[in-house]
Design a protein around this motif. Structure first.
Motif, short mmCIF file in Angstrom:
data_model
loop_
_atom_site.label_atom_id
_atom_site.label_comp_id
_atom_site.label_asym_id
_atom_site.label_seq_id
_atom_site.Cartn_x
_atom_site.Cartn_y
_atom_site.Cartn_z
N GLY A 389 -24.87 74.22 -4.03
CA GLY A 389 -25.83 73.16 -4.33
C GLY A 389 -26.46 72.56 -3.08
O GLY A 389 -26.75 71.36 -3.02
N LEU A 390 -26.72 73.42 -2.08
CA LEU A 390 -27.30 72.94 -0.82
C LEU A 390 -28.78 72.61 -0.99
O LEU A 390 -29.49 73.25 -1.77
N GLN A 391 -29.24 71.62 -0.24
CA GLN A 391 -30.65 71.29 -0.20
C GLN A 391 -31.31 72.17 0.86
O GLN A 391 -31.09 71.99 2.06
N ALA A 392 -32.07 73.14 0.42
CA ALA A 392 -32.68 74.10 1.34
C ALA A 392 -34.07 74.46 0.86
O ALA A 392 -34.35 74.47 -0.34
N GLY A 393 -34.93 74.77 1.81
CA GLY A 393 -36.27 75.21 1.47
C GLY A 393 -36.28 76.65 1.01
O GLY A 393 -35.24 77.32 0.99
N PRO A 394 -37.44 77.18 0.65
CA PRO A 394 -37.54 78.58 0.23
C PRO A 394 -37.40 79.52 1.43
O PRO A 394 -37.54 79.11 2.59
N CYS A 395 -37.14 80.78 1.15
CA CYS A 395 -37.03 81.80 2.20
C CYS A 395 -38.37 81.91 2.94
O CYS A 395 -39.43 81.98 2.32
N ARG A 396 -38.31 81.96 4.26
CA ARG A 396 -39.51 82.06 5.09
C ARG A 396 -39.60 83.36 5.88
O ARG A 396 -40.63 83.63 6.52
N THR A 397 -38.54 84.17 5.87
CA THR A 397 -38.45 85.25 6.85
C THR A 397 -39.41 86.41 6.62
O THR A 397 -39.64 87.21 7.52
N HIS A 398 -40.00 86.52 5.40
CA HIS A 398 -40.94 87.62 5.19
C HIS A 398 -42.22 87.44 6.00
O HIS A 398 -42.96 88.40 6.22
N ASP A 399 -42.48 86.22 6.48
CA ASP A 399 -43.66 85.97 7.30
C ASP A 399 -43.31 85.30 8.63
O ASP A 399 -44.20 84.78 9.30
N LEU A 400 -42.04 85.31 9.02
CA LEU A 400 -41.61 84.60 10.23
C LEU A 400 -41.48 85.59 11.39
O LEU A 400 -40.55 86.38 11.43
N PRO A 401 -42.40 85.56 12.36
CA PRO A 401 -42.31 86.50 13.49
C PRO A 401 -41.09 86.21 14.35
O PRO A 401 -40.74 85.05 14.58
N LEU A 402 -40.45 87.24 14.84
CA LEU A 402 -39.38 87.07 15.80
C LEU A 402 -39.96 86.68 17.16
O LEU A 402 -41.15 86.88 17.41
N LEU A 403 -39.15 86.13 18.03
CA LEU A 403 -39.62 85.78 19.37
C LEU A 403 -40.21 87.01 20.05
O LEU A 403 -39.62 88.09 20.03
N GLY A 404 -41.38 86.84 20.64
CA GLY A 404 -42.05 87.94 21.33
C GLY A 404 -42.98 88.75 20.46
O GLY A 404 -43.73 89.59 20.97
N ALA A 405 -42.97 88.52 19.14
CA ALA A 405 -43.83 89.29 18.24
C ALA A 405 -45.29 88.85 18.38
O ALA A 405 -45.58 87.69 18.66
N ALA A 406 -46.19 89.79 18.17
CA ALA A 406 -47.63 89.53 18.18
C ALA A 406 -48.31 90.74 17.56
O ALA A 406 -47.72 91.83 17.47
N PRO A 407 -49.56 90.57 17.10
CA PRO A 407 -50.30 91.74 16.61
C PRO A 407 -50.37 92.84 17.66
O PRO A 407 -50.39 92.56 18.87
N ARG A 408 -50.42 94.07 17.22
CA ARG A 408 -50.39 95.20 18.16
C ARG A 408 -51.56 95.16 19.14
O ARG A 408 -51.42 95.57 20.30
#
Length: 506
Positions: A389-408
């Motif tokens: 029963g934790l208070q948490a937001g929705p999953c964000r990782t499908h659009d969350l870039p990792l550190l260092g990520a950028a368009p090719r």
């Protein structure tokens, strides 16, 4: 937000959190990132180091799931294709690239037709996942002459034609794990290596600091067990049937002129292959096997000589000269945490993951594979949030870039050293700046190969200590870099690793 660094040991670690994550392989670090990005307080621990277990022993691929179609595992295949697209387009374009893969055809028309249908199915799978052709080109048929331009060492007798397809290749599986862990830490997760779990329930975890021997109890609202093949040792009711996958490491001169990956058919099968996979550092990975494992689970699995001989024989049958044992400059094996079933062979077991909850409330996530780590983490966190029963937001990782990520396109325009861009993306400048600040050394010294034939640099070794939690030579050579996959190279690199530790810890 001030970054929370990855830290060996438990000094200063919190004792009351929303979630404790057990295991810092790709699934555990993925869980930590998913949970902290939803607003939960997270402590993620491992008895050893980041990517210590199975996550560093893969083929370094992000698979699209084509082989699962051949076994009618349609949901697994689609999930793999979708997750491959997410990794390559959004979360980690800096650590991935399209890998051309050649499937030579030396059999009759029936086998050629089956392979052609497989290529069409793979392309449909990619389209269903909405992966653009700019990321993964469409497959095409090649003539024998075109094939030999890409792989001149192939056996020419009986070569009729072939197919060129595309899949995703990682710069390094352990680097992906480290990058996910750094991103989680940047968002506020406490990531601790050398912290062994002695016992766990859904509300309490007892830990031991492996550096000091100190024990402490952490209160928590939820626990996720992402310990892979060791998951069953922490909670009852997790029935795994591990299988061992072995790879060989060869120098590129063992198969000269190879420009693409090659799928070598395993005799007597219709849809199983041994892959020859060129790497950016001048080596080739050859794999893999699938052998059932019984008994105790070792910390570091060892390849068997029969597996090494099998891989050499299959590849030798596809190329123009016989490979020998002395062509093998390294070998490694990983254990897959497959769910037990009544299937006869581990090669036939589904790679679908499962989320299980114990009587004490520990949520365990097992099965799956590296490509689908993000979805596995999402499902595990969903289950933990719902149970507690934790208070948490929705999953964000499908659009969350990792550190260092950028368009090719952005990555291609960076003027930083090419090796650092390939391994750290837009953080390449941070790696060099941090090493300059800590060491006071010149760029020439920081960016020179650390040993003859070993392209890793002192700058990235120093960064491994200052920003990525490396505590000793093993962490640096076996996980932050992959120099340790070739023992001869590892021996040459030890002095540089020791120097990096002295510089970073002084």
């Amino acid at each position: 937000m001030t970054a929370t660094r990855i830290t060996p040991g438990l000094a200063g670690a919190p004792t009351d959190v929303d979630l404790v994550v057990i295991g810092l392989g790709i699934t555990g670090t993925g869980v930590a990132l998913d949970a902290v990005s939803r607003g939960l307080s997270v402590l993620a621990v491992d008895a050893h180091d980041l990517a210590f277990g199975t996550s560093r022993w893969s083929s370094k691929l992000v698979h699209g799931g084509l082989r699962y179609l051949a076994k009618f595992q349609f949901s697994v295949a689609h999930e793999s294709a979708v997750e491959r697209g997410i990794i390559m387009e959004r979360t980690a374009p800096h650590l991935t690239h399209a890998m051309p893969m050649l499937l030579p055809q030396t059999s009759g028309r029936v086998h050629t037709a089956i392979t052609g249908y497989g290529m069409v199915a793979g392309d449909l799978l990619k389209r269903s996942a909405r992966t653009p052709s700019g990321v993964l080109p469409r497959p095409r048929r090649l003539s024998a002459a075109e094939i030999l331009q890409l792989a001149p060492a192939l056996r020419r007798g009986g070569l009729r034609s072939g197919y060129l397809s595309w899949d995703g290749q990682l710069e390094d599986d352990a680097r992906l794990v480290t990058n996910v862990a750094r991103t989680a830490a940047e968002l506020g997760a406490h990531v601790r290596t050398r912290a062994r779990v002695l016992s766990a329930s859904g509300t309490e975890v007892e830990l031991r600091d492996e550096l000091t021997g100190e024990t402490r109890t952490v209160r928590t609202r939820s626990v996720i067990n992402a310990a892979g093949v060791w998951a069953g040792s922490l909670v009852p009711g997790v029935d795994l049937r591990p299988s061992r996958g072995t790879h060989l490491v060869l120098r590129q001169e063992s198969i000269p002129g190879l420009q693409v990956a090659v799928a070598c058919p395993i005799p007597g099968t219709s849809n199983r292959y041994v892959m020859v996979l060129p790497q950016p550092d001048g080596t080739l990975y050859v794999g893999l096997t699938d052998e059932a494992v019984d008994g105790d689970i070792p910390d570091v699995p060892e390849p068997s000589e029969p597996e090494i001989g099998f891989l050499l024989d299959v590849v030798s049958a596809a190329f123009s000269h016989q490979l020998h044992r002395n062509d093998v400059v390294g070998a490694y094996a990983g254990l897959r945490p497959l769910l037990h079933s009544n299937e006869g062979s581990t090669a036939d077991l589904s790679r679908k993951h499962a989320v299980l909850t114990s009587e004490t409330g520990v949520v365990t996530v097992v099965g799956g594979k590296l490509t689908t780590y993000r979805r596995m983490a999402e499902d595990a966190v969903d289950a933990a949030v719902a149970r507690a029963g934790l208070q948490a937001g929705p999953c964000r990782t499908h659009d969350l870039p990792l550190l260092g990520a950028a368009p090719r396109a952005v990555l291609a325009e960076l003027e930083d050293p090419a090796r650092l861009v390939r391994r750290f993306g837009t953080d390449a400048a941070l790696v060099l700046d941090s090493a300059r600040e800590v060491s006071g050394l010149s760029d020439e010294e920081l960016l020179a190969p650390i040993a003859d034939g070993v392209p890793a640099t002192l700058a990235e070794l120093i960064f491994g200590v200052t920003h990525e939690g490396a505590a000793d030579v093993d962490d640096l050579l076996d996980r932050r870099t992959r120099i340790g996959l070739v023992p001869a190279d590892r021996a040459l690199a030890v002095p540089a690793a020791e120097r990096a530790l002295r510089i970073a810890m002084s």
